[in-house]
Enzyme design. Structure first.
Site, PDB file in Angstrom:
ATOM      1  N   ASP A 183       0.859  -1.188   0.000  1.00  0.00           N
ATOM      2  CA  ASP A 183       0.000   0.000   0.000  1.00  0.00           C
ATOM      3  C   ASP A 183       0.895   1.238   0.000  1.00  0.00           C
ATOM      4  OD1 ASP A 183      -2.179   1.631   0.123  1.00  0.00           O
ATOM      5  OD2 ASP A 183      -2.766   1.117   2.169  1.00  0.00           O
ATOM      6  N   ASP A 198      -2.790   2.534  -6.156  1.00  0.00           N
ATOM      7  CA  ASP A 198      -1.808   2.617  -5.075  1.00  0.00           C
ATOM      8  C   ASP A 198      -1.719   1.393  -4.178  1.00  0.00           C
ATOM      9  OD1 ASP A 198      -4.295   3.033  -3.984  1.00  0.00           O
ATOM     10  OD2 ASP A 198      -3.653   4.579  -2.586  1.00  0.00           O
ATOM     11  N   GLU A 199      -2.381   0.304  -4.522  1.00  0.00           N
ATOM     12  CA  GLU A 199      -2.254  -0.893  -3.684  1.00  0.00           C
ATOM     13  C   GLU A 199      -2.483  -2.164  -4.497  1.00  0.00           C
ATOM     14  OE1 GLU A 199      -5.289  -1.577  -0.672  1.00  0.00           O
ATOM     15  OE2 GLU A 199      -6.592  -0.086  -1.634  1.00  0.00           O
TER      16      GLU A 199
END
Length: 365
Positions: free
Chosen positions: A14, A108-109
């Site tokens: 993350d 983003d993850e």
């Protein structure tokens, strides 16, 4: 205590305050300052906040107006999604150096299954450490990671030592880890559900574990079985590298509430254009058009229509959107409109590909 089911080595990576961190990386003047991506304007909503802003209580999904009250020195930055996507692709290429089992959740993850990995490294913790170091050295951003036996625990763990940290929950630690976990930290339990659990004496994983499956299904419906299993460390969901897109949407929040359908038509055209643009970019079509309406009192309503054929044309999307808008009287003035297209032909393509692969295997290709 130990668990008695197949154990995988899952990493959840993350990125730390991703959008805001990219902006600070690209603009020296923003480093160390409280910034918010998006959110400017009377009705703006924040997409991301830097850690400097978070210290004041500023967070994503918060209105820009409230954010400024909490942090008067807050700097608003216009989102640059093309740049975020570019950086995300670079980070994703690092993941693929370790495993092909990469399941992105957003820009983003992502989940990585490193049970069997390209480096032949038996330690998922060391792999996560190496990946985070490479992201920092090659991209310039920090990332946090959670490592455990399944996706659920890995995701919960990735939030433990943020920013720029990681946490490993080994197989023999799973039960204890979950029992002391605050119920609000359970992935999939939102604010409303947490309140319902509080009312029933459930504050920690241990409290949740004392409830029977029947009790949880009675009070939480279909989600009851999920809660019953995850608190026991059971989550057999595999990392799926080829997640098929289920829908494509665009929406717009208005600076002033709109009270008449007539005033919404121009807005609807802009939204339909954006949906059509995204469809063209991703080369997909769909059959089901859904109109999303958020009223001034924040209640949500959706209206849908399924066509007998796949479409990606703006004019059809717009006309169907208008039809849905006039389908029934509005309940209140409107603060947001959105259009989504689902029942996409990506599902059809997936089935065709599966048949093709099966045929190749059958005939030895």
């Amino acid at each position: 205590m130990s668990v008695n089911f197949p154990i995988r080595k899952i990493i959840h990576v993350d990125m730390d305050a991703f959008y805001a961190s990219v902006e600070q990386m690209d603009n020296e003047e923003l480093k160390g300052k409280p910034i918010a991506v998006g959110g400017s304007g009377k009705r703006g909503v924040i997409s991301a906040a830097s850690y400097e802003a978070r210290k004041f209580g500023v967070k994503s999904a918060m209105s820009g107006t409230l954010a400024v009250k909490l942090c008067p020195e807050l700097i608003f930055v216009k989102p640059n999604y093309e740049r975020y996507s570019e950086i995300s692709n670079t980070i994703r290429s690092i993941f693929f150096d370790y495993t092909n089992l990469v399941e992105p959740l957003s820009l983003d993850e992502a989940y990585l299954d490193v049970t069997q990995n390209k480096k032949g490294n038996p330690s998922a913790s060391l792999i996560a450490q190496e990946i985070r170091a490479r992201i920092f050295n090659e991209v310039g951003l920090t990332a946090s990671a959670g490592i455990s036996i399944n996706k659920f625990i890995a995701k919960v763990a990735s939030d433990y030592n943020k920013p720029n940290g990681q946490k490993t929950v080994n197989p023999e630690e799973v039960i204890e880890f979950l029992e002391v976990l605050d119920i609000r930290k359970f992935y999939g339990i939102g604010k409303v559900t947490a309140e319902k659990m509080y009312q029933r004496g459930i504050f920690t994983g241990f409290d949740l574990k004392q409830k029977s499956l029947e009790f949880l299904e009675t009070h939480f419906g279909k989600s009851g079985a999920y809660y019953f299993n995850v608190v026991r460390g059971i989550n057999n969901s595999e990392v799926k590298p080829n997640r098929t897109r289920k829908s494509l949407a665009a929406e717009r929040t208005f600076s002033e509430n709109l009270s008449s359908e007539v005033f919404m038509l121009e807005k609807l055209e802009h939204i339909a254009s954006e949906v059509a643009r995204r469809l063209a970019k991703t080369k997909v079509s769909g059959k089901t058009i859904t109109l999303k309406i958020k009223y001034s009192d924040f209640t949500l309503q959706t209206r849908s229509k399924t066509l007998p054929y796949f479409i990606n044309d703006k004019s059809i999307i717009l006309e169907t959107g208008k039809e849905l808008l006039y389908q029934e009287k509005l309940n209140n003035s409107v603060r947001l409109l959105g259009i989504s297209l689902s029942n996409l032909n990506t599902e059809k393509r997936k089935k065709t590909e599966q048949k093709r692969v099966s045929a190749q295997l059958k005939f030895g290709f």
